[in-house]
Design an enzyme around this catalytic site. Structure first.
Site, PDB file in Angstrom:
ATOM      1  N   LYS A 234       0.798  -1.228   0.000  1.00  0.00           N
ATOM      2  CA  LYS A 234       0.000   0.000   0.000  1.00  0.00           C
ATOM      3  C   LYS A 234       0.834   1.283   0.000  1.00  0.00           C
ATOM      4  CE  LYS A 234      -4.346  -1.591   1.986  1.00  0.00           C
ATOM      5  NZ  LYS A 234      -5.265  -1.600   3.107  1.00  0.00           N
TER       6      LYS A 234
ATOM      7  N   ASP B 267      -9.964   3.156   1.582  1.00  0.00           N
ATOM      8  CA  ASP B 267     -10.057   2.737   2.992  1.00  0.00           C
ATOM      9  C   ASP B 267     -10.483   3.920   3.871  1.00  0.00           C
ATOM     10  OD1 ASP B 267      -9.284   0.108   2.635  1.00  0.00           O
ATOM     11  OD2 ASP B 267      -7.157   0.504   2.995  1.00  0.00           O
TER      12      ASP B 267
END
Ligand code: NAP
Length: 489
Positions: A287, A323
């Site tokens: 990420k 997210d």
């Protein structure tokens, strides 16, 4: 299918035929005496004349289990034809030593010439040149993928040899995409394991999974390819969820798990640029490092320093962080974030997204974790308060967002908190199991709960919308996620 006793072979073949399958590879070399397999072919086809059998009796020198000579191998395959097999597989090493015998064998049915490499994916062109010296009805080229771009190298053979009847595959978890893509890319067929047993090669999944989850027979060569990059990737529920969403919108698209190890991100982009990869999800451990490979990064993702969603637009790779919204949206359904205090537990990628998004929404954010230095550095970076574990005792927050793997399968009994929880609302990011120990404790203390599944769906539906521009079929995705989680939870 390969089984060490003829009854088992017969039993599994019957079960698959009764379930509607009609094309089987029988690995005669898995039996103590391959002749027993010839008898199974005869008996099975008498009951299932609609079925088609490819017989294989690979020698142990060539990674099979047959201990006889090439002459014995050819004799057994000849007998398999006599018993009704439609095709036989002869590996290149045997074939090169039996060219005169192959002509006679080929007169009885289809000859599939096969090449296997268990170490890696050497230059496919030299393999093809070697294979085409021997006349056959089909050429099977199976290598082992060591890195993501090996998928593209092996699939490229179908493009450079459009008129050659080919079966191409890369073994291993990293090669899994080839098993799904090969049929649409012009391969004659792909290999799958029997539904009720193990496959005969690494990376094989069952025919049911290939057909129903990946729709390997439905999408076309023009299909857009999506996926998730991760290590490990095997247990991701994202393929189950996104493929079902594509299916419900009747999109010509497929979503694949890509095993990408930490040092292989650059190589993955080589794959992404040579296959029609239109977008992908990013998870552990990529990420943060992914940012350096992107052309455009959304400002919030840039601030957080983490991207979980990538897509290609006008030839440029773009990244965003879904997210962040996936934390604030479910929370703001329950409280006014600008007037709330929130305790974030953890300081990894997910905690970072939560902390930045919550601070950005005006919440008063405190962070706690097991490593005070890392907690302090995150808190300083995003404008939150850092707390030591003992400082949490006696405090009360409007909400608690748990962002560590504690409580996750296979250790569902673990929990960051041992007694009374310091918030009125508890949001656990962990979604496997669906009801974690933390959420169970919160519910028993009369607190409001938000499950990790809600966050998962929130970020996944946003990904779907970024990629397709269409509203996500949330109910379909939720059902797929619950089904995918059911066996492990
Ligand atoms: P990560 O980057 O690896 O971070 C893990 C964090 O948990 C770190 O702060 C780590 O502390 C802490 N931690 C690990 N083991 C611990 C333990 N035994 N006790 C206390 N703290 C511990 O992982 P992540 O991406 O942030 O993911 C965290 C969790 O959120 C995972 O369970 C993941 O599945 C879940 N998640 C869910 C969603 C969703 O959609 N529902 C989305 C993202 C993540 P150190 O820094 O001290 O190692």
């Amino acid at each position: 299918m390969g089984f060490p006793d003829p009854q088992k072979l017969m039993e599994h073949a019957r079960r698959e035929a009764n379930a509607g399958e009609s094309f089987f590879e029988f690995r005669l070399d898995y039996l103590p005496a391959p002749e027993q397999g010839v008898a199974v072919i005869r008996k099975f086809l008498a009951a299932h004349p609609e079925c088609c059998i490819l017989a294989t009796c690979r020698r142990h020198q060539n990674h099979g289990k047959f201990n006889g000579s090439v002459e014995d191998q050819i004799r057994i395959l000849d007998a398999a034809f006599d018993a009704g097999a439609r095709a036989v597989d002869v590996e290149i090493e045997s074939a090169e030593n039996a060219i005169p015998r192959l002509e006679a064998l080929r007169g009885k049915g289809q000859l599939m010439l096969s090449y296997h490499n268990y170490d890696g994916t050497p230059s496919p062109e030299s393999i093809v040149r070697r294979m085409l010296r021997i006349p056959a009805d089909g050429y099977k080229i199976v290598t082992t993928a060591r890195k993501p771009s090996d998928n593209a190298r092996i699939l490229a053979i179908t493009k450079s040899h459009p008129r050659t009847p080919l079966v191409v595959l890369a073994m291993g978890e990293a090669g899994f995409p080839t098993r799904v893509l090969a049929p649409a890319w012009g391969g004659l067929f792909t290999y799958a394991a029997p539904n009720a047993s193990e496959g005969t090669a690494s990376g094989q999944v069952s025919a049911r999974v290939l057909r129903h989850l990946y729709r390997a027979e439905k999408f076309t060569r023009a299909a857009k390819i999506y996926g998730v990059i991760a290590d490990p990737v095997r247990h991701s529920i994202s393929p189950a969820v996104h493929n079902r969403a594509f299916q419900s919108h009747r999109l010509d698209a497929v979503y694949l798990p890509f095993l990408v190890q930490s040092p292989q991100l650059k190589d993955f982009f080589a794959l992404a640029d040579s296959l029609p990869i239109a977008g992908f999800s990013v998870t552990i451990p990529h990420k943060q490092r992914i940012l350096r490979y992107l052309d455009v990064v959304d400002p919030l993702a840039r601030r957080i320093g983490a991207v979980n969603t990538v897509w290609k637009k006008a030839g440029k790779w773009r990244g965003a962080n879904t997210d962040a919204d996936a934390v604030t949206v479910p929370l703001s359904r329950k409280l006014r974030l600008s007037k709330s205090s929130v305790l974030v537990v953890g300081n990894g990628g997910a905690a970072r997204s939560a902390a930045y998004a919550l601070v950005g929404s005006g919440a008063r954010v405190s962070i706690v974790g097991r490593n005070p230095d890392r907690v302090r550095s995150l808190a300083r970076a995003c404008g939150a308060e850092s707390l030591l574990r003992e400082q949490v005792n006696g405090r009360k927050f409007d909400a608690l967002v748990h962002a560590t793997p504690l409580g996750m399968f296979p250790h569902p009994e673990t929990c960051f908190f041992s007694d009374a929880l310091p918030a009125s609302l508890v949001f656990d990011m962990v979604y496997n199991p669906l009801e974690t120990t933390l959420l169970r404790n919160a519910a028993s203390q009369g607190l409001t709960v938000i499950s990790g599944l809600q966050m998962f769906l929130e970020q996944a539906t946003r990904q779907f919308e970024i990629w397709t521009g269409a509203p996500a079929p949330r109910a379909v995705m939720e059902k797929a996620a619950i089904e995918a989680l059911a066996p492990a939870s």
